[in-house]
Design a protein around this motif. Sequence first.
Motif, PDB file in Angstrom:
ATOM      1  N   GLU A  37       0.830  -1.205   0.000  1.00  0.00           N
ATOM      2  CA  GLU A  37       0.000   0.000   0.000  1.00  0.00           C
ATOM      3  C   GLU A  37       0.867   1.259   0.000  1.00  0.00           C
ATOM      4  O   GLU A  37       0.541   2.251  -0.670  1.00  0.00           O
ATOM      5  N   ARG A  40       2.010   1.745  -3.514  1.00  0.00           N
ATOM      6  CA  ARG A  40       0.902   2.222  -4.354  1.00  0.00           C
ATOM      7  C   ARG A  40       0.652   3.711  -4.135  1.00  0.00           C
ATOM      8  O   ARG A  40       0.578   4.493  -5.088  1.00  0.00           O
ATOM      9  N   GLN A  41       0.548   4.102  -2.870  1.00  0.00           N
ATOM     10  CA  GLN A  41       0.274   5.509  -2.578  1.00  0.00           C
ATOM     11  C   GLN A  41       1.404   6.414  -3.062  1.00  0.00           C
ATOM     12  O   GLN A  41       1.149   7.493  -3.600  1.00  0.00           O
ATOM     13  N   THR A  42       2.623   5.972  -2.892  1.00  0.00           N
ATOM     14  CA  THR A  42       3.772   6.766  -3.341  1.00  0.00           C
ATOM     15  C   THR A  42       3.754   6.955  -4.848  1.00  0.00           C
ATOM     16  O   THR A  42       3.965   8.063  -5.355  1.00  0.00           O
ATOM     17  N   GLU A  44       1.150   6.794  -6.826  1.00  0.00           N
ATOM     18  CA  GLU A  44       0.014   7.633  -7.210  1.00  0.00           C
ATOM     19  C   GLU A  44       0.242   9.104  -6.858  1.00  0.00           C
ATOM     20  O   GLU A  44      -0.252   9.985  -7.559  1.00  0.00           O
ATOM     21  N   ILE A  45       0.985   9.356  -5.797  1.00  0.00           N
ATOM     22  CA  ILE A  45       1.332  10.741  -5.474  1.00  0.00           C
ATOM     23  C   ILE A  45       2.285  11.292  -6.531  1.00  0.00           C
ATOM     24  O   ILE A  45       2.137  12.425  -6.986  1.00  0.00           O
ATOM     25  N   SER A  48      -0.432  10.430 -10.849  1.00  0.00           N
ATOM     26  CA  SER A  48      -1.772   9.867 -10.657  1.00  0.00           C
ATOM     27  C   SER A  48      -2.182   8.883 -11.751  1.00  0.00           C
ATOM     28  O   SER A  48      -3.079   8.063 -11.537  1.00  0.00           O
TER      29      SER A  48
END
Length: 80
Positions: A37, A40-42, A44-45, A48
């Motif tokens: 996770e 993934r977040q990194t 998307e930051i 996007s």
Amino acid sequence: MIAIITTILQLIPALIVAIKAIEAAIPGSGKGAEKLEAIRQTLEIADSTTATLWPKLQGVIGVLVSLFNKTKAFEQPEAP
């Protein structure tokens, strides 16, 4: 289709760096979902548009982590 394959292949070195960095920061087993996770977040930051590739990237990360586990790449060398 070729564009997606090319993009994923180009991301593999960055994914390896991210996997190793997170493993170094949070070593040990049992925290794979949280580590995944974080990657993934990194991603998307940073961009996007990686959200649309996430299912494929998640699979690639799984392959890489499996390889690292099988080859013991995450294990720390024993102290002398």
